[in-house]
Design a protein around this motif. Structure first.
Motif, PDB file in Angstrom:
ATOM      1  N   SER A   1       0.987  -1.215  -0.104  1.00 34.26           N
ATOM      2  CA  SER A   1      -0.127  -0.143   0.028  1.00 34.26           C
ATOM      3  C   SER A   1       0.847   1.231   0.110  1.00 34.26           C
ATOM      4  N   LEU A   2       0.224   2.119  -0.592  1.00 34.22           N
ATOM      5  CA  LEU A   2       1.134   3.536  -0.346  1.00 34.22           C
ATOM      6  C   LEU A   2       1.417   3.971   0.910  1.00 34.22           C
ATOM      7  N   PRO A   3       0.709   3.999   1.727  1.00 32.95           N
ATOM      8  CA  PRO A   3       1.324   4.485   3.151  1.00 32.95           C
ATOM      9  C   PRO A   3       2.144   3.487   3.765  1.00 32.95           C
ATOM     10  N   ALA A   4       2.310   2.174   3.399  1.00 33.21           N
ATOM     11  CA  ALA A   4       3.113   1.280   3.906  1.00 33.21           C
ATOM     12  C   ALA A   4       4.689   1.768   3.052  1.00 33.21           C
ATOM     13  N   LEU A   5       4.467   1.918   1.871  1.00 28.26           N
ATOM     14  CA  LEU A   5       5.643   2.358   0.931  1.00 28.26           C
ATOM     15  C   LEU A   5       6.214   3.556   1.742  1.00 28.26           C
ATOM     16  N   LEU A   6       5.294   4.549   2.079  1.00 27.08           N
ATOM     17  CA  LEU A   6       5.756   5.729   2.592  1.00 27.08           C
ATOM     18  C   LEU A   6       6.644   5.569   3.978  1.00 27.08           C
ATOM     19  N   HIS A   7       5.992   4.677   4.822  1.00 24.71           N
ATOM     20  CA  HIS A   7       6.577   4.352   5.986  1.00 24.71           C
ATOM     21  C   HIS A   7       7.804   3.800   5.736  1.00 24.71           C
TER      22      HIS A   7
ATOM     23  N   ARG B   1      10.653   3.865  -9.933  1.00 22.01           N
ATOM     24  CA  ARG B   1       9.741   3.478 -11.343  1.00 22.01           C
ATOM     25  C   ARG B   1       8.352   3.454 -10.978  1.00 22.01           C
ATOM     26  N   LEU B   2       8.219   2.824  -9.705  1.00 26.75           N
ATOM     27  CA  LEU B   2       6.676   2.630  -9.329  1.00 26.75           C
ATOM     28  C   LEU B   2       6.025   3.898  -9.064  1.00 26.75           C
ATOM     29  N   LEU B   3       6.768   5.032  -8.533  1.00 22.74           N
ATOM     30  CA  LEU B   3       6.100   6.257  -8.206  1.00 22.74           C
ATOM     31  C   LEU B   3       5.955   7.175  -9.549  1.00 22.74           C
ATOM     32  N   ALA B   4       7.033   6.809 -10.635  1.00 23.43           N
ATOM     33  CA  ALA B   4       6.946   7.284 -11.980  1.00 23.43           C
ATOM     34  C   ALA B   4       5.722   6.768 -12.573  1.00 23.43           C
ATOM     35  N   SER B   5       5.125   5.427 -12.414  1.00 24.53           N
ATOM     36  CA  SER B   5       3.958   5.066 -12.964  1.00 24.53           C
ATOM     37  C   SER B   5       2.438   5.399 -12.187  1.00 24.53           C
ATOM     38  N   LEU B   6       2.387   6.004 -11.215  1.00 25.42           N
ATOM     39  CA  LEU B   6       1.449   6.562 -10.424  1.00 25.42           C
ATOM     40  C   LEU B   6       0.883   7.651 -11.030  1.00 25.42           C
ATOM     41  N   PRO B   7      -0.572   7.919 -11.206  1.00 29.16           N
ATOM     42  CA  PRO B   7      -1.009   8.899 -11.825  1.00 29.16           C
ATOM     43  C   PRO B   7      -0.789  10.230 -10.935  1.00 29.16           C
ATOM     44  N   SER B   8      -0.481  11.172 -11.804  1.00 31.45           N
ATOM     45  CA  SER B   8      -0.173  12.377 -10.830  1.00 31.45           C
ATOM     46  C   SER B   8      -1.216  12.937 -10.221  1.00 31.45           C
ATOM     47  N   THR B   9      -2.333  12.645  -9.967  1.00 33.03           N
ATOM     48  CA  THR B   9      -3.519  12.987  -9.110  1.00 33.03           C
ATOM     49  C   THR B   9      -3.493  11.976  -7.790  1.00 33.03           C
ATOM     50  N   THR B  10      -2.516  11.239  -7.597  1.00 27.31           N
ATOM     51  CA  THR B  10      -2.388  10.297  -6.586  1.00 27.31           C
ATOM     52  C   THR B  10      -2.305  11.291  -5.443  1.00 27.31           C
ATOM     53  N   PRO B  11      -2.928  11.335  -4.330  1.00 28.08           N
ATOM     54  CA  PRO B  11      -2.967  12.335  -3.166  1.00 28.08           C
ATOM     55  C   PRO B  11      -1.577  12.152  -2.283  1.00 28.08           C
ATOM     56  N   GLN B  12      -1.073  10.806  -2.172  1.00 29.69           N
ATOM     57  CA  GLN B  12      -0.068  10.633  -1.507  1.00 29.69           C
ATOM     58  C   GLN B  12       1.366  10.941  -2.316  1.00 29.69           C
ATOM     59  N   LEU B  13       1.408  11.201  -3.666  1.00 25.74           N
ATOM     60  CA  LEU B  13       2.550  11.346  -4.765  1.00 25.74           C
ATOM     61  C   LEU B  13       3.357  12.409  -4.054  1.00 25.74           C
ATOM     62  N   PRO B  14       3.043  13.674  -3.829  1.00 20.40           N
ATOM     63  CA  PRO B  14       4.208  14.649  -3.202  1.00 20.40           C
ATOM     64  C   PRO B  14       5.023  14.075  -1.979  1.00 20.40           C
ATOM     65  N   ASP B  15       4.167  13.546  -1.088  1.00 15.11           N
ATOM     66  CA  ASP B  15       4.945  12.874   0.192  1.00 15.11           C
ATOM     67  C   ASP B  15       5.648  11.739  -0.301  1.00 15.11           C
ATOM     68  N   LEU B  16       5.422  11.074  -1.035  1.00 16.16           N
ATOM     69  CA  LEU B  16       6.312   9.840  -1.541  1.00 16.16           C
ATOM     70  C   LEU B  16       7.365  10.202  -2.286  1.00 16.16           C
ATOM     71  N   LYS B  17       7.412  11.124  -3.148  1.00 21.90           N
ATOM     72  CA  LYS B  17       8.496  11.639  -3.912  1.00 21.90           C
ATOM     73  C   LYS B  17       9.594  12.268  -2.999  1.00 21.90           C
ATOM     74  N   ARG B  18       8.963  12.967  -1.904  1.00 24.61           N
ATOM     75  CA  ARG B  18       9.840  13.836  -1.169  1.00 24.61           C
ATOM     76  C   ARG B  18      10.667  12.455  -0.128  1.00 24.61           C
ATOM     77  N   ALA B  19       9.796  11.677   0.364  1.00 23.19           N
ATOM     78  CA  ALA B  19      10.428  10.429   0.916  1.00 23.19           C
ATOM     79  C   ALA B  19      11.348   9.900   0.214  1.00 23.19           C
ATOM     80  N   LEU B  20      10.999   9.610  -0.968  1.00 22.75           N
ATOM     81  CA  LEU B  20      12.069   8.703  -2.031  1.00 22.75           C
ATOM     82  C   LEU B  20      13.360   9.800  -2.193  1.00 22.75           C
TER      83      LEU B  20
END
Length: 152
Positions: A2-8, A26-45
């Motif tokens: 899950s995205l929350p688990a990935l963020l953790h 690569r997984l984050l690049a494949s997510l739709p830009s409208t994914t709500p967690q995407l900014p937090d995931l990109k920063r965490a990456l």
């Protein structure tokens, strides 16, 4: 996952190898830009890449692949000084800097000239050249292996 688990996992640095970080990228690049967690995931990456490079994981990976002539920490540190951590892929930029800016030959030669590499004695020019060439060949090969993670 899950995205929350990935963020953790990113924040906890449990995703901490170059292949695992690249898979996550690569997984984050494949997510739709409208994914709500995407900014937090990109920063965490981005933070995970910084942690990987700055806290010796990259150096350990390089040294694990260069058993005969352990990769130069000063070479990697010099490359890191010239790279902004805000770049898209800090690790890629550091490895490219090592490869493309003549850092490997310079550091291989500096290492080969150290008397400690020769049991405390001053090496001859021929000995320095032979050892520098061996280090340069192994280090160049391994940096190329790691850079291939960004191909295709």
């Amino acid at each position: 996952t899950s995205l929350p688990a990935l963020l953790h996992s990113l924040r906890a640095h449990t995703i901490n190898t170059l292949p695992a970080l690249r898979r996550t990228e690569r997984l984050l690049a494949s997510l739709p830009s409208t994914t709500p967690q995407l900014p937090d995931l990109k920063r965490a990456l981005q933070d995970a890449w910084i942690y990987y490079v700055d806290y010796h994981s990259l150096l350990n990976e390089l040294r694990g692949l260069t058993k005969s002539y352990p990769f130069s920490e000063t070479c990697l540190e010099q490359a890191k000084q010239a790279i902004s951590k805000a770049q898209g892929s800090y690790c890629y930029a550091v490895l490219k800097r090592v490869k493309d800016h003549g850092l490997i030959p310079a550091h291989a030669r500096a290492l080969a000239a150290k008397p400690v590499m020769w049991g405390g004695r001053k090496p001859s020019a021929t000995e320095i050249q032979k050892l520098a060439s061996a280090c340069e060949g192994e280090w160049t090969r391994v940096v190329g292996v790691l850079l291939r993670h960004w191909e295709g």
